[in-house]
Design an enzyme around this catalytic site. Structure first.
Site, PDB file in Angstrom:
ATOM      1  N   MET A 179      -3.590  -8.049   3.044  1.00 36.43           N
ATOM      2  CA  MET A 179      -2.335  -8.364   2.358  1.00 36.43           C
ATOM      3  C   MET A 179      -1.844  -7.177   1.543  1.00 36.43           C
ATOM      4  O   MET A 179      -0.639  -6.889   1.500  1.00 36.43           O
ATOM      5  CB  MET A 179      -2.518  -9.584   1.451  1.00 36.43           C
ATOM      6  N   HIS A 180      -2.768  -6.459   0.917  1.00 35.40           N
ATOM      7  CA  HIS A 180      -2.386  -5.286   0.133  1.00 35.40           C
ATOM      8  C   HIS A 180      -1.726  -4.226   1.004  1.00 35.40           C
ATOM      9  O   HIS A 180      -0.813  -3.519   0.554  1.00 35.40           O
ATOM     10  CB  HIS A 180      -3.616  -4.697  -0.568  1.00 35.40           C
ATOM     11  N   ALA A 181      -2.184  -4.111   2.229  1.00 38.31           N
ATOM     12  CA  ALA A 181      -1.606  -3.116   3.142  1.00 38.31           C
ATOM     13  C   ALA A 181      -0.126  -3.387   3.364  1.00 38.31           C
ATOM     14  O   ALA A 181       0.654  -2.459   3.639  1.00 38.31           O
ATOM     15  CB  ALA A 181      -2.361  -3.135   4.469  1.00 38.31           C
TER      16      ALA A 181
END
Length: 252
Positions: free
Chosen positions: A232-234
């Protein structure tokens, strides 16, 4: 026995079998600086290797428990130069072989609050602020927050906390029915010591075996959640809006 692991971490023996780890970075208000992260890992390695230790108390100083990542590190994450999974400080309490009590006498912010929730026993203070403020900046939660926050606070309050990124006083969380005690700040550490001393009356091997059983599911599921959070951070961290929010809102 008192052993200072570093100028910003103090390890002391409260009584036989009970060790206290005190985060005391007065300059940075217990932010997860690189020095603090290293010192925390070393401290938990020390207590985990102590064959006489039966319980660990994790606490902070004055009005601060732990206040999360630094602005510099958040910007490095935003630029894709690092990942929170590079440095596993969030689950130190979970991985410690003996029970850990988070005596959160002060503010627990972002990853600092999340780290505290990984303990076996959690105590909050009525006056302090607790928040999982990841979405305040516009990026999705990390450090295992999507697993441990709903697990410890309950699905509704946990999801609310993660999604709205609001700040809550301990007294409000008490009124919302959090399943762990909330005391006046001055009472938090003494209450933690009471629990730790009760634990120290039990055989160490029994405490280790029971904790292993009680935390087995969390330890098995955590790597899955971490992988999902990194993915998700990507997608969420690299937004320009997130960078602007980190630069504009950090510390507010």
């Amino acid at each position: 026995m008192t052993h200072t692991a570093s100028p910003i971490i103090d390890i002391s023996e409260v009584q036989t079998g009970v060790l206290q780890i005190r985060m005391q970075d007065y300059q940075h208000k217990n932010l997860f600086t690189h020095d603090m992260s290293r010192a925390l890992i070393e401290a938990f390695n020390t207590v985990s290797a102590d064959s006489t230790c039966k319980a660990v108390i994790l606490t902070g100083f004055d009005t601060y428990f732990a206040t999360g990542g630094t602005q510099e590190d958040l910007l490095m994450l935003q630029e894709g130069h690092a990942s929170f999974s590079d440095n596993n400080i969030y689950a130190l309490a979970l991985e410690c072989p003996v029970p850990v009590i988070s005596a959160m006498q002060g503010h627990g912010i972002g990853g600092g609050f999340v780290m505290g929730l990984f303990a076996d026993f959690v105590i909050l203070s009525r006056e302090s602020i607790y928040t999982t403020n990841f979405m305040k900046y516009g990026f999705t939660p990390g450090m295992g927050a999507t697993m441990i926050v709903p697990n410890k606070l309950g699905a509704y309050l946990g999801n609310e906390m993660l999604t709205l990124a609001k700040r809550y006083r301990g007294e409000e969380l008490k009124q919302r029915g959090v399943p762990f005690p909330v005391y006046q700040r001055a009472e938090v550490l003494p209450k933690a010591i009471e629990i730790a001393c009760e634990l120290a009356e039990k055989p160490r091997i029994s405490l280790i075996k029971l904790k292993d059983q009680l935390t087995r599911t969390l330890r098995k599921e955590l790597p899955v959640y971490i992988e999902q959070e990194v993915a998700m951070h990507a997608e969420t961290f690299r937004q320009q809006e997130v960078k602007e929010n980190i630069e504009r809102l950090f510390g507010r």
